[in-house]
Scaffold this motif. Structure first.
Motif, PDB file in Angstrom:
ATOM      1  N   UNK A  19       0.840  -1.201   0.000  1.00 19.77           N
ATOM      2  CA  UNK A  19       0.000   0.000   0.000  1.00 19.77           C
ATOM      3  C   UNK A  19       0.873   1.249   0.000  1.00 19.77           C
ATOM      4  N   UNK A  20       1.916   1.251   0.820  1.00 12.49           N
ATOM      5  CA  UNK A  20       2.793   2.416   0.908  1.00 12.49           C
ATOM      6  C   UNK A  20       3.542   2.649  -0.401  1.00 12.49           C
ATOM      7  N   UNK A  60      -7.342   3.334  -1.487  1.00 15.84           N
ATOM      8  CA  UNK A  60      -6.142   3.602  -2.279  1.00 15.84           C
ATOM      9  C   UNK A  60      -6.443   3.492  -3.765  1.00 15.84           C
ATOM     10  N   UNK A  61      -7.288   2.551  -4.141  1.00 19.28           N
ATOM     11  CA  UNK A  61      -7.712   2.445  -5.540  1.00 19.28           C
ATOM     12  C   UNK A  61      -8.462   3.680  -5.994  1.00 19.28           C
ATOM     13  N   UNK A  62      -9.335   4.199  -5.108  1.00 17.25           N
ATOM     14  CA  UNK A  62     -10.065   5.431  -5.413  1.00 17.25           C
ATOM     15  C   UNK A  62      -9.098   6.592  -5.610  1.00 17.25           C
ATOM     16  N   UNK A  63      -8.107   6.691  -4.741  1.00 20.38           N
ATOM     17  CA  UNK A  63      -7.111   7.763  -4.871  1.00 20.38           C
ATOM     18  C   UNK A  63      -6.341   7.638  -6.179  1.00 20.38           C
ATOM     19  N   UNK A  64      -5.962   6.421  -6.539  1.00 24.65           N
ATOM     20  CA  UNK A  64      -5.215   6.222  -7.785  1.00 24.65           C
ATOM     21  C   UNK A  64      -6.050   6.600  -9.004  1.00 24.65           C
ATOM     22  N   UNK A  65      -7.313   6.207  -9.002  1.00 25.13           N
ATOM     23  CA  UNK A  65      -8.178   6.512 -10.148  1.00 25.13           C
ATOM     24  C   UNK A  65      -8.432   8.002 -10.281  1.00 25.13           C
TER      25      UNK A  65
END
Length: 115
Positions: A19-20, A60-65
């Protein structure tokens, strides 16, 4: 996951490191939001913290998208990251230790009172 990984928590350590590494690839404002989200979600964990792994992965997926789409952090979360985390933990029913202890105490008192 084998028994040893579950007992030692090494599986979670590997997952948090992954994750990091993913978070380090995000823009600086998204990295700051990730740190705040991470800090606000951990009080809602169970004893091991395993209940938060899918939640953290989804966030984290939301942040990446959204970073890939060029949106700002304010457009995604608004000004209230703590409220977002509380709502997220409430949706997934992630109870904190305090909630569990309160429920246990209430059940014990109800048993003693004969209800």
């Amino acid at each position: 996951m084998n028994f040893w990984e579950k007992i030692t928590g090494s599986d979670m350590t590997k997952e948090m490191k992954a994750f990091e590494m993913r978070a380090k690839k995000l823009p600086p404002d998204y990295q700051a939001a990730w740190e705040k989200i991470n800090a606000h979600l951990w009080p809602h964990s169970d004893f091991t913290g395993r209940n938060l792994m899918p939640i953290l992965d989804g966030v984290l997926g939301l942040l990446e998208e959204t970073a890939a789409d060029g949106q700002s952090v304010e457009e995604v979360f608004g000004d209230d990251i703590k409220g977002f985390c509380s709502a997220l933990a409430g949706i997934d029913e992630a109870k904190s230790f305090r909630d569990k202890w309160r429920e246990q105490l209430n059940n014990n008192v109800a048993k003693k009172l004969g209800k």
